[in-house]
Design a protein around this motif. Structure first.
Motif: not given
Length: 929
Positions: A739, A774, A778-779, A782, A868-872
């Protein structure tokens, strides 16, 4: 056809079967000698077109990619497909247009025409490429310039001038005009083959305008009868224009230089020349106008979808609280919305009534869409067949329909010269050939240069006159209402003022054979629409336990031809002489547009469209009962006319300090039909930049173009929302290494300007590529994680049907489709912005009814964003950009790139992404008549 490959079947044109198999690519040149150049194009050494009164002082410019020449002979198509060669002027405007993203930062006034064309009237004698006397007439001349091949039509008689306009239109766009007259009639598959994309295209438009030939003729009669001398003149102009088109058809047929697509679709024989190209007639122009009106000028509708999401909200929260939640997401009159008329003046329209009356919401779970497609026996088509065509419909011309347009206009009080400056144009999508064409037209009562839709170019529709320029953006105010007609006797009768009345059934049967343009097998099907006095049937349901059909009634239905008078006025130098006469002209246009004007002294704005006067208490957001009490005031179903709001009630302005428009809200209290007019809108990208220029003063053409170009490369999410998301994440130290690395890349991108730009001109690779990847990944994650837990899956899904969550350049799933240029019009950026600001404890006007990210807890919201940022961040480029028929998986630049979608046989290369008008003017007048 995949939603990721938004192509029309016409883009698969190949060598015709009648060409001998032994003819190899290298041998195609044998065909060239007699086919490349129309015999009517005669080189002229010392001829020049005399410029009419031109008050722009060389400071008017325009651009329209890929090029003016949208016709290609069979030989030219074969050469293009074998070697990539281009006919003259087929793509000479593509490179200048595509080079602006890399060149705008160093732009000066002197360099503007490195990226645009000189749009002065006339052609200098040393720049004349050819001179044509169409049809051998002595009263009109078509001169084409060397640089762009744009036709400059000069006539000594009105008839000859319009004849020349028709001839020039056919020279440049005959095939495209033929395609769209068939689209407007719902007959494209019979004309061009039965590929799913062709089916979808004709279905998309014919459902909204299921006209009979009598309907088309009635529009002509009505437009003439209701407009006196101008109506009669319009009829004469249209007839002359048609004669010019048909003269070119005859000449190109006998000379064998007609568009090669007629051979490739089986209408002409490449060896014997057998076959015909049908002449045009007046009703073809109305069919064309119905397509253009549906694409760009018919705001509203969607009341059934609104009702379904309201029902879902009330089911989740109860009637009172659910209605409040729904209203907060609808943002009808958001106080933070960017406005075109920003001086505080109010123009109430389609506002929420204090005491709503007549609402006819469907019973939960009862709504079904009315079938459109049937087989030859009369049975509704299977889900698989309708699904294929529906997908094609959603991805064929949606870049035009959703692309919209923008405008930047600055008053002379804030410019370096003291004269107003405008940079504006329509964002009509990218096609080959382009839907629009350029021309100059000079004759009795006519003096203009600019763009017109192919087949409707008897007048310039967007462009310049002698001492003024005008342009438009799609406005989207609601001129379409949905009525619930109560059924009686059976499913095809309804109550009209207490009498059981039969619906009218309008049918269209299409059959096709395999063509060299498309390998689809022979087939046929029937389209069927039931029409009522309240418009065509779109859905069926029950409402309050009663069986109903939901119909859509729009004020421009059966009236697309009426707008011809407004365009005639805009081309008349004796009519438009001031901001007030300009506003008077565009008041005659019933399409829903925002119109902008600039001359050497004044600027102006006007919002056009026939806005119906609704009955007291009717809420335009939802279906209402088809009863006299809830009809439009003084509505006459026989003519589909009613009372319309007064011109003064439409948002309008003269000499405001500046105007911006990118399909945003027009003015305070003026409700559009679009969801998403909230705190973050792509209009803000223009507003922020132009407002800063005006505050500094000394605006120039170059600085205004630079503001437009800079906004065209901006990622709206990254510029206006991402910094707030990062503030939440950075409210505590980020300890997770994945992250933290992602935050670092995103922060660096924001600091660099949050734009999607190449590392260097032509590199086909983005600076800040990882950050862009990213955020693209991400959008959607999230948004879903932020809102779905609170809303519940049913309501979240219902709201996404009203407004998609995202529309980045690479999106193949959004309303615009992939490779379409236009981006960031539709998304949840305003919802995220308001919700995150509330979490941060910042003031929010018109906030959401509830808190969603972490239920309002900063720490919980932060956890959601980080997870969610980590996933993206873990998604590869190939996962984020999966590839399509244009690009390999993982090619980020290509996924964003703009493709000229082929509507004929000629193909063009990709250009780097930019979010700007397709046809665009840059103007600054130095004097006035």
């Amino acid at each position: 056809m995949s939603r990721r490959t938004p192509r029309i079947a016409l883009d698969r044109l190949r060598t015709p079967r009648r060409i001998p198999k032994f003819l190899k690519a290298a041998s195609i040149c044998v065909l060239v000698a007699g086919l490349l150049s129309p015999v009517t194009q005669v080189a002229a050494a010392d001829t020049s077109a005399a410029a009419a009164g031109d008050y722009c002082g060389g400071q008017c410019s325009d651009i329209l990619p890929p090029g003016e020449n949208g016709n290609a002979t069979l030989a030219q198509i074969l050469l293009n497909q074998a070697f990539g060669t281009q006919p003259d002027h087929a793509e000479d405007q593509l490179a200048p247009y595509g080079n602006l993203p890399s060149g705008y930062s160093a732009l000066t006034d002197a360099k503007i025409n490195n990226f645009f064309n000189d749009a002065s009237f006339g052609v200098a004698s040393d720049q004349v490429a050819s001179t044509t006397k169409p049809g051998g007439r002595s009263d009109v001349t078509i001169v084409r310039d060397k640089k762009t091949g744009v036709p400059h039509i000069t006539g000594t008689t009105r008839y000859g001038t319009e004849y020349g306009a028709g001839y020039a239109a056919a020279q440049d766009r005959l095939w495209l005009m033929d395609v769209f007259r068939h689209v407007g009639r719902g007959q494209l598959t019979s004309f061009a083959g039965g590929a799913p994309s062709n089916q979808g295209l004709e279905q998309e438009f014919w459902r909204n305008a299921p006209y009979t030939e009598a309907d088309l003729q009635a529009q002509i009669d009505s437009a003439i009868a209701n407009n006196g001398a101008r109506g009669q003149q319009a009829l004469a102009d249209a007839n002359a224009y048609i004669e010019g088109i048909n003269a070119y058809i005859d000449a190109s047929d006998s000379g064998r230089y007609f568009p090669g697509e007629y051979v490739l679709t089986g209408h002409k024989d490449s060896i014997t020349n057998a076959g015909t190209i049908d002449h045009f007639k007046l009703t073809d122009l109305v069919a064309l106008a119905s397509v253009i009106g549906a694409l760009f000028g018919s705001g509203g509708g969607g009341e059934v979808n609104n009702a379904l999401s309201l029902i879902a909200a009330q089911s989740k929260y109860g009637v009172t609280e659910g209605t409040k939640v729904w209203e907060s997401f609808r943002e009808r009159n958001d106080p933070e919305a960017v406005l075109t008329v920003h001086n505080g003046e109010s123009f109430p329209y389609a506002s929420k009534p204090d005491s709503p009356q007549g609402a006819a919401l469907p019973d939960a779970g009862s709504v079904t869409q009315e079938p459109l497609v049937y087989d030859r026996t009369g049975s509704a088509a299977t889900a698989g067949a309708t699904g294929a065509s529906a997908t094609a419909a959603a991805t064929t011309l949606t870049s035009a329909k959703r692309g919209m347009s923008n405008a930047l206009v600055v008053s002379g009080k804030h410019t370096a010269s003291g004269h107003p400056i405008a940079v504006f144009g329509p964002q009509t999508g990218y096609f080959a050939p382009q839907l629009l064409m350029l021309q100059e037209i000079q004759g009795p009562g006519l003096s203009a240069r600019g763009a017109s839709f192919a087949g409707l170019s008897m007048y310039v529709e967007l462009g310049r006159g002698q001492d003024y320029s005008w342009s438009a953006t799609t406005s989207g105010q609601d001129i379409i209402d949905t009525y619930a007609v109560e059924l009686c006797q059976d499913d095809y009768h309804y109550l009209y003022h207490g009498t059981c009345t039969a619906m009218d059934k309008v049918e269209r049967t299409n059959s096709w054979k395999p063509t060299t343009a498309d390998s689809t097998a022979a087939g046929s099907y029937r389209m069927q629409v039931y029409r009522t006095k309240y418009g065509p049937v779109e859905y069926r349901a029950t409402a309050g336990g009663k069986k109903v059909a939901y119909t859509t009634l729009r004020s421009s239905f059966l009236h697309e031809a009426d707008s011809i008078i407004g365009f005639q006025m805009l081309n008349d130098p004796d009519y438009v002489k001031s901001p007030q006469t300009f506003q008077s002209a565009v008041q005659h246009i019933n399409y829903t547009f925002n119109w902008f004007y600039a001359d050497s002294t004044h600027t102006a704005y006007y919002n056009s469209g026939d806005n119906p006067v609704r009955a007291t208490g009717v809420d335009a957001e939802f279906p209402v009962w088809a009863q006299a009490a809830y009809e439009w005031r003084n509505w006459n179903p026989a003519t589909n006319t009613a009372d319309y709001t007064a011109a003064s009630a439409h948002p309008n302005s003269v000499d405001q300090d500046y105007y911006i428009s990118w399909n945003n809200k027009q003015a305070k209290d003026y409700t559009t039909a679009s969801w998403g007019d909230g705190s973050v809108h792509r209009g803000n990208l223009l507003e922020d930049r132009v407002k800063k220029l005006v505050a500094a003063g000394g605006v120039t053409r170059a600085s205004l173009v630079k503001a437009m170009a800079d906004a065209a490369l901006a990622d709206l999410r990254a510029e206006d929302v991402l910094p707030k998301l990062l503030r939440v994440i950075n409210s505590s130290t980020v300890t997770d290494t994945t992250a933290a690395a992602a935050v670092g890349k995103l922060s660096a991108w924001v600091t660099a300007g949050a734009k999607r730009t190449e590392t260097s001109a032509g590199s086909k690779a983005y600076a800040n590529a990882d950050a862009i990847r990213i955020l693209d990944a991400w959008w959607p994650l999230l948004v879903k994680a932020e809102f779905e837990p609170g809303l519940g899956s049913d309501l979240f899904t219902a709201f996404t049907s009203n407004l998609p969550t995202d529309e980045p350049p690479s999106s193949a799933h959004g309303p615009t489709g992939a490779h379409a240029g236009s981006s960031f019009q539709y998304g949840w950026w305003s919802y995220v912005d308001k919700d995150i600001r509330a979490v941060l404890g910042e003031p929010v006007q018109g906030g959401l009814e509830k808190s969603y990210c972490g239920s309002g807890s900063l720490s919980a919201c932060r956890d959601t964003l980080i997870s969610t940022l980590k996933e993206a961040a873990g998604k590869t480029a190939a996962q984020v950009y999966p590839g399509d028929d244009q690009c390999s998986a993982g090619d980020q630049w290509c996924a964003d790139s703009i493709v000229q979608r082929t509507l004929g046989g000629i193909k063009h290369g990709k250009i780097t992404w930019q979010n700007r008008p397709t046809y665009q003017q840059v103007v600054e007048y130095t004097s006035h008549r």
